[in-house]
Design an enzyme around this catalytic site. Structure first.
Site, PDB file in Angstrom:
ATOM      1  NE  ARG A 294      -1.696   1.882   3.472  1.00 41.44           N
ATOM      2  CZ  ARG A 294      -1.497   1.753   4.782  1.00 41.44           C
ATOM      3  NH1 ARG A 294      -2.086   0.802   5.454  1.00 41.44           N
ATOM      4  NH2 ARG A 294      -0.694   2.579   5.420  1.00 41.44           N
ATOM      5  CG  HIS A 298      -6.137   2.280   6.364  1.00 40.79           C
ATOM      6  ND1 HIS A 298      -6.294   0.992   5.898  1.00 40.79           N
ATOM      7  CD2 HIS A 298      -7.321   2.616   6.935  1.00 40.79           C
ATOM      8  CE1 HIS A 298      -7.517   0.570   6.178  1.00 40.79           C
ATOM      9  NE2 HIS A 298      -8.156   1.533   6.797  1.00 40.79           N
ATOM     10  CE1 TYR A 307       1.200   2.411   8.906  1.00 39.32           C
ATOM     11  CE2 TYR A 307       0.032   4.181  10.037  1.00 39.32           C
ATOM     12  CZ  TYR A 307       0.164   3.338   8.951  1.00 39.32           C
ATOM     13  OH  TYR A 307      -0.732   3.416   7.920  1.00 39.32           O
TER      14      TYR A 307
HETATM   15  C1  LIG Z   1     -14.844  -6.063  11.628  1.00 37.97           C
HETATM   16  C2  LIG Z   1     -14.033  -4.802  11.534  1.00 37.97           C
HETATM   17  N1  LIG Z   1     -13.058  -4.566  12.434  1.00 37.97           N
HETATM   18  C3  LIG Z   1     -12.312  -3.453  12.346  1.00 37.97           C
HETATM   19  C4  LIG Z   1     -12.534  -2.531  11.361  1.00 37.97           C
HETATM   20  C5  LIG Z   1     -11.655  -1.280  11.265  1.00 37.97           C
HETATM   21  N2  LIG Z   1     -10.762  -1.399  10.120  1.00 37.97           N
HETATM   22  C6  LIG Z   1     -11.007  -0.785   8.959  1.00 37.97           C
HETATM   23  S1  LIG Z   1      -9.843  -1.115   7.796  1.00 37.97           S
HETATM   24  C7  LIG Z   1      -8.970  -2.075   8.872  1.00 37.97           C
HETATM   25  C8  LIG Z   1      -7.684  -2.735   8.423  1.00 37.97           C
HETATM   26  C9  LIG Z   1      -7.878  -3.665   7.288  1.00 37.97           C
HETATM   27  O1  LIG Z   1      -6.624  -4.100   6.814  1.00 37.97           O
HETATM   28  P1  LIG Z   1      -6.512  -5.110   5.620  1.00 37.97           P
HETATM   29  O2  LIG Z   1      -7.534  -6.197   5.750  1.00 37.97           O
HETATM   30  O3  LIG Z   1      -5.103  -5.533   5.525  1.00 37.97           O
HETATM   31  O4  LIG Z   1      -6.933  -4.286   4.326  1.00 37.97           O
HETATM   32  P2  LIG Z   1      -6.317  -2.935   3.732  1.00 37.97           P
HETATM   33  O5  LIG Z   1      -7.091  -1.804   4.352  1.00 37.97           O
HETATM   34  O6  LIG Z   1      -4.871  -2.898   4.045  1.00 37.97           O
HETATM   35  O7  LIG Z   1      -6.584  -2.986   2.268  1.00 37.97           O
HETATM   36  C10 LIG Z   1      -9.590  -2.132  10.104  1.00 37.97           C
HETATM   37  C11 LIG Z   1      -9.075  -2.870  11.268  1.00 37.97           C
HETATM   38  C12 LIG Z   1     -13.575  -2.799  10.439  1.00 37.97           C
HETATM   39  N3  LIG Z   1     -13.859  -1.977   9.426  1.00 37.97           N
HETATM   40  N4  LIG Z   1     -14.299  -3.946  10.540  1.00 37.97           N
END
Ligand SMILES: Cc1ncc(C[n+]2csc(CCOP(=O)(O)OP(=O)(O)O)c2C)c(N)n1
Length: 399
Positions: A294, A298, A307
Site C-alpha cells: 500500500r 490506509h 508507523y
Molecule cells: C470487523 C471490523 N473490524 C475493524 C474494522 C476497522 N478497520 C477498517 S480497515 C482495517 C484494516 C484492514 O486491513 P486489511 O484487511 O489488511 O486491508 P487494507 O485496508 O490494508 O486494504 C480495520 C481494522 C472494520 N472496518 N471492521
C-alpha cells in the site's frame, strides 16, 4: 521447510511486578525472531521489476494462462492501470479539497486489481472490500459511481447486479462469507461461473475468513479468495497477523494457496485465470495471495509516517506495477510515444470528468436517512422520523 519449535518461542516465567514486563519483552522477542514455516516462500512472477519476462520453476505452471496474450492486450492492461491510478489520485485530491469525506486509495495495488479483474468473465461475481477501484473499473462500473458513498450522498452508488460487482464492504472480512454463500448457490444452480472475494492481510485474521475457508472447502464451492497482502492493516504490520506466509494457510483448510507477485499484472492475470478455471471445473476454492504494497495512507484519515519507515516505502517504489509494464512495452517496442501521449490526454479527460461529476452530485433529502433501515419499516424508526420532521419544521419561518 523450517518449522520453529514452540518451545523456542515460549515466554519465560517471571514473578512479581517484573512478570508482566518480562512476558511482554519475551513476546516482542518471539515476534521479532519468528521464522516463517517456509524459508523461501514461493512467488509467482512473470515480469521482473525491470520489465523483463521471467521463466522460473514457480511460474512455469502459470505461464500457459497468458501464453496467448497479445501486445494489444498488454497495452490494454497498461491503460487500465494508468487510468485507475489517475482516477484514484483525483479522488484523493477531491478529499483534500473537502469534496469527499474520506477516500481509501489503491495506490501501488493496480496490478493486483487489474490483473485479477481482467481474468474474470462477465458472469462471474465479485465481492470487493472498499479499495477495489481497479476491479470496479474492469467490471465496467463508472468510476464516478464509486464516489457517492465517500461523499456521503448515497449508500453505495451502483446496482450490484448490473456488473456482478457487489457494493463495497467496510466490515472487514465479512464479504468472504457472502462470497462463499453466493458460490454455494452458484454450484446448486449448476452454473459454471465463479465467484471472487477480495480482502486484505488484516482481514485474514478475522474469524469470518476462517469460516468462509472452512465452508467453501467442505462444500467445494467455486470461489477464489484473492488476498491483497499490502503489508499493513492500518498500522499493524503483517508480522502481527501471521507466523506463516499467508498463502500457506489454505493447506490447513484443504485447498491450494499461491503467492503471486502482486505488482506484476501478468502474473496476477495468469494465477487468477488458473484459480477461476479450477472453480469452474468443480475443483473448489483457491487462495491467491497477491504480495504487494500500500504505497499511500490506509485512508485519507491516516498518516503512515507515524508507523512505517521511508526506506520501506522507497524499496517498494522500485517495484512499481505501472513502471515495470511501461519498461517492458518500451523495451519490446510494444508501445510508442504517441500511445503514451494519447493515454495522458485520456487521463486528463477522466480526471476532469470525475471532478465535474462529484461537484454536481445532489445532496440527498435530509429525511432519506430513515429509508432502507428495515425492509418492512419499524415502529421505532417511524417515531424517530416523526421527531426529526418536527424538529426540522421548528425552523420554518425563521431567519
Ligand atoms: C470487523 C471490523 N473490524 C475493524 C474494522 C476497522 N478497520 C477498517 S480497515 C482495517 C484494516 C484492514 O486491513 P486489511 O484487511 O489488511 O486491508 P487494507 O485496508 O490494508 O486494504 C480495520 C481494522 C472494520 N472496518 N471492521
Amino acid at each position: 521447510m523450517t518449522v520453529e519449535s514452540t518451545a523456542a518461542r515460549k515466554p519465560r516465567r517471571s514473578s512479581g511486578t517484573k512478570r508482566a514486563a518480562g512476558a511482554e519483552s519475551a513476546r516482542k522477542t518471539a515476534v521479532a525472531t519468528a521464522q516463517p514455516h517456509d524459508a523461501e516462500p514461493q512467488l509467482v512472477q512473470l515480469l521482473t521489476p525491470e520489465g523483463e519476462r521471467v521463466e522460473s520453476a514457480d511460474s512455469a505452471q502459470f505461464a500457459p494462462y497468458v501464453a496467448d496474450i497479445t501486445t494489444e492486450d498488454l497495452r490494454g492492461l497498461y491503460r487500465d492501470m494508468v487510468l485507475t491510478r489517475r482516477f484514484d489520485g483525483e479522488a484523493t485530491a477531491l478529499q483534500r479539497q473537502g469534496e469527499l469525506g474520506l477516500w481509501a486509495s489503491l495506490l501501488g495495488q493496480e496490478a493486483a486489481q487489474i490483473g485479477s479483474g481482467r481474468a474474470l468473465r462477465d458472469d462471474d461475481y465479485v465481492f470487493p472490500t472498499y479499495r477495489e477501484h481497479g476491479v470496479a473499473w474492469c467490471r465496467g462500473v463508472d468510476p464516478t459511481n464509486l464516489l457517492g458513498m465517500f461523499r456521503g450522498v448515497n449508500h453505495g452508488g451502483w446496482d450490484p447486479n448490473t456488473n456482478n460487482f457487489h457494493l463495497y464492504t467496510i466490515v472487514i472480512g465479512s464479504q468472504t462469507l457472502h462470497a462463499t454463500g453466493y458460490a454455494m448457490g452458484v454450484a446448486k444452480d449448476g452454473a459454471d461461473s465463479a465467484v471472487i472475494a477480495y480482502f486484505g492481510d488484516g482481514a485474514s485474521s478475522q474469524g469470518d475468513v476462517a469460516e468462509a475457508f472452512t465452508f467453501s472447502a467442505v462444500y467445494n464451492s467455486p470461489v477464489v479468495f484473492f488476498c491483497q497482502n499490502n503489508q499493513w492493516a492500518i498500522s499493524e504490520p503483517t508480522e502481527r497477523q501471521m507466523r506463516v506466509p499467508l498463502y500457506q494457510r489454505a493447506q490447513g483448510f484443504g485447498f491450494p494457496g499461491v503467492r503471486v507477485d502482486g505488482n506484476d499484472v501478468l502474473a496476477c492475470l495468469a494465477v487468477t485465470r488458473w484459480a477461476l478455471e479450477r472453480a469452474r471445473n468443480g475443483e473448489g476454492p483457491t487462495l491467491v495471495e497477491a504480495f504487494t504494497y500500500r504505497m499511500g495512507a490506509h485512508t485519507t484519515s491516516d498518516d503512515p509516517t507515524k508507523y512505517r519507515r521511508d526506506e520501506e516505502t522507497a524499496a517498494w517504489e522500485a517495484k512499481d506495477p505501472i513502471l515495470r509494464l511501461k519498461a517492458h512495452l518500451l523495451a519490446t517496442g510494444g508501445a510508442d510515444e504517441a500511445f503514451f501521449a494519447q493515454l495522458e490526454e485520456e487521463s486528463e479527460t477522466l480526471g476532469k470528468r470525475v471532478r465535474e461529476v462529484v461537484r454536481s452530485m445532489p445532496d440527498p433529502d435530509t429525511m432519506a436517512i430513515f429509508e432502507n433501515v428495515y425492509a418492512d419499516g419499524h415502529a421505532l424508526v417511524d417515531e424517530e422520523r416523526a421527531q426529526f420532521a418536527a424538529y426540522l419544521a421548528s425552523f420554518e419561518g425563521g431567519e
